[in-house]
Design a protein around this motif. Structure first.
Motif, PDB file in Angstrom:
ATOM      1  N   PHE A  16      -2.526 -46.283   2.555  1.00 45.68           N
ATOM      2  CA  PHE A  16      -3.635 -46.997   2.690  1.00 45.68           C
ATOM      3  C   PHE A  16      -4.836 -46.866   2.194  1.00 45.68           C
ATOM      4  N   GLU A  17      -4.941 -45.708   1.495  1.00 46.85           N
ATOM      5  CA  GLU A  17      -6.392 -44.972   0.712  1.00 46.85           C
ATOM      6  C   GLU A  17      -7.088 -45.965  -0.403  1.00 46.85           C
ATOM      7  N   ALA A 112       4.448 -47.576   4.471  1.00 50.55           N
ATOM      8  CA  ALA A 112       3.826 -46.837   5.507  1.00 50.55           C
ATOM      9  C   ALA A 112       3.269 -47.156   6.444  1.00 50.55           C
ATOM     10  N   ALA A 113       3.118 -48.343   6.751  1.00 49.71           N
ATOM     11  CA  ALA A 113       2.823 -49.740   8.329  1.00 49.71           C
ATOM     12  C   ALA A 113       4.021 -49.431   8.741  1.00 49.71           C
ATOM     13  N   ALA A 114       5.599 -49.487   8.162  1.00 43.08           N
ATOM     14  CA  ALA A 114       6.682 -49.469   9.439  1.00 43.08           C
ATOM     15  C   ALA A 114       6.373 -47.673  10.069  1.00 43.08           C
ATOM     16  N   LYS A 115       5.668 -46.726   9.145  1.00 47.99           N
ATOM     17  CA  LYS A 115       5.606 -45.472   9.695  1.00 47.99           C
ATOM     18  C   LYS A 115       5.315 -45.880  10.578  1.00 47.99           C
ATOM     19  N   TRP A 116       3.838 -46.538  10.740  1.00 45.35           N
ATOM     20  CA  TRP A 116       2.608 -46.269  11.631  1.00 45.35           C
ATOM     21  C   TRP A 116       2.916 -46.248  12.867  1.00 45.35           C
ATOM     22  N   TRP A 162      -1.140 -59.923   2.141  1.00 42.22           N
ATOM     23  CA  TRP A 162      -0.579 -58.871   3.139  1.00 42.22           C
ATOM     24  C   TRP A 162      -2.165 -58.158   2.865  1.00 42.22           C
ATOM     25  N   CYS A 163      -2.551 -57.759   4.560  1.00 45.72           N
ATOM     26  CA  CYS A 163      -3.085 -56.547   4.604  1.00 45.72           C
ATOM     27  C   CYS A 163      -3.060 -55.441   5.559  1.00 45.72           C
ATOM     28  N   TRP A 164      -2.686 -53.810   5.377  1.00 49.12           N
ATOM     29  CA  TRP A 164      -2.154 -53.619   6.343  1.00 49.12           C
ATOM     30  C   TRP A 164      -3.158 -52.774   7.503  1.00 49.12           C
ATOM     31  N   ARG A 165      -3.410 -53.484   7.670  1.00 47.63           N
ATOM     32  CA  ARG A 165      -4.531 -53.294   8.858  1.00 47.63           C
ATOM     33  C   ARG A 165      -3.716 -54.107   9.741  1.00 47.63           C
ATOM     34  N   GLU A 167      -1.219 -55.368   9.900  1.00 43.78           N
ATOM     35  CA  GLU A 167      -0.643 -54.869  10.036  1.00 43.78           C
ATOM     36  C   GLU A 167      -0.189 -54.170  11.162  1.00 43.78           C
ATOM     37  N   VAL A 168      -0.933 -53.621  11.479  1.00 49.80           N
ATOM     38  CA  VAL A 168      -0.605 -52.478  12.130  1.00 49.80           C
ATOM     39  C   VAL A 168      -1.146 -51.989  13.645  1.00 49.80           C
ATOM     40  N   GLY A 169      -2.558 -53.504  13.412  1.00 52.56           N
ATOM     41  CA  GLY A 169      -3.470 -54.081  14.602  1.00 52.56           C
ATOM     42  C   GLY A 169      -4.491 -53.203  14.553  1.00 52.56           C
ATOM     43  N   VAL A 170      -5.123 -52.828  13.752  1.00 53.44           N
ATOM     44  CA  VAL A 170      -6.236 -52.088  13.516  1.00 53.44           C
ATOM     45  C   VAL A 170      -7.550 -52.787  12.814  1.00 53.44           C
TER      46      VAL A 170
END
Length: 263
Positions: A16-17, A112-116, A162-165, A167-170
């Motif tokens: 995510f960095e 990584a998002a799947a492990k959030w 695709w945006c990891w934020r 995806e994880v809801g932040v």
């Protein structure tokens, strides 16, 4: 001390960095494997990262390469944003980690998002900025400062984002940052001047490409000429041999006729 391979440091970062350097990526890798397949083949094991329990990803591809860089800011059309006061291009306010391996990063971020919300990390190669500048930085064309990437083929009508934020809801990061002017840069010329210079460079590049193409094709042309010469030469030789045989046969027939008439 960080481990080194071929002069490159191996460091550990959170996926995510790391930011995307390009606007769009394809669904599949060059070997035909899809992002989903690579994601399913990504392994994970427990580790310690930043003095906390974490998960270390072990993807089915080599470590990605990253570098610290100030991203050039672009508008929605991809054109560089310009400071109205100085006429210089704007860059991000702070250096961030960017990668040249955008499809691999997408796979790592999905894993990584799947492990959030667990902390996840991965090993990467750190490319010094001086080396990165001479290699891939010219390909940086992200329009979102690397926070998101479009996924799909260029000709597709509706590309996935695709945006990891997301995806994880932040909350998403504000992509339209003010930007800063990098010291030492030259003023960006007006569009008309750039088009004229670009046209001249384009003509010169085309001429150079034609010259290089001619140099590459010269051996092939030489081979073709040689083969054509050999075909013509052998054809003439065959014709001469057949003609001589024909003449020799005609001479023998004439002698036989004379002998028969004398009898």
């Amino acid at each position: 001390m960080a481990e080194e391979v071929n002069g490159l440091r191996i460091i550990t970062l959170s996926p995510f960095e790391i930011h995307f350097s390009q606007t769009r990526i394809r669904f599949e890798f060059q070997d035909g494997r899809t992002l989903q397949t690579a994601l399913e083949e990504t392994k994970a094991r427990d580790t310690t990262f930043e003095e906390e329990d974490a998960i270390l990803l072990a993807p089915p591809f080599p470590r990605i390469e990253v570098t610290r860089w100030r991203c050039k800011l672009r508008d929605a059309e991809g054109a560089p944003r310009i400071d109205p006061e100085t006429g210089l291009e704007l860059y991000s306010q702070e250096e961030r980690w960017f990668t040249f391996d955008n499809r691999r990063l997408c796979c790592l971020q999905r894993a990584a998002a799947a492990k959030w919300p667990k902390k996840v990390c991965c090993e990467v190669y750190e490319i010094p900025p001086a080396l990165a500048r001479t290699r891939e930085l010219r390909k940086f064309d992200t329009r979102s400062s690397g926070f998101s990437v479009l996924v799909g083929r260029r000709e597709a009508q509706n590309l996935d984002t695709w945006c990891w934020r997301t995806e994880v809801g932040v909350p998403a990061v504000q992509e339209s940052e003010p930007g800063v002017v990098m010291p030492g840069l030259r003023r960006r010329r007006p569009e008309s001047e750039r088009q004229g210079a670009g046209h001249f460079r384009g003509r010169r590049r085309e001429a150079k490409e034609e010259e290089e193409e001619a140099e590459r094709s010269f051996p092939l042309q030489l081979l073709r000429s040689f083969l054509l010469f050999m075909i013509i030469y052998l054809s003439l030789r065959v014709c001469m041999i057949l003609w001589r045989k024909y003449k020799a046969g005609s001479g023998t027939d004439s002698v036989g006729e004379l002998e028969n008439s004398s009898l």
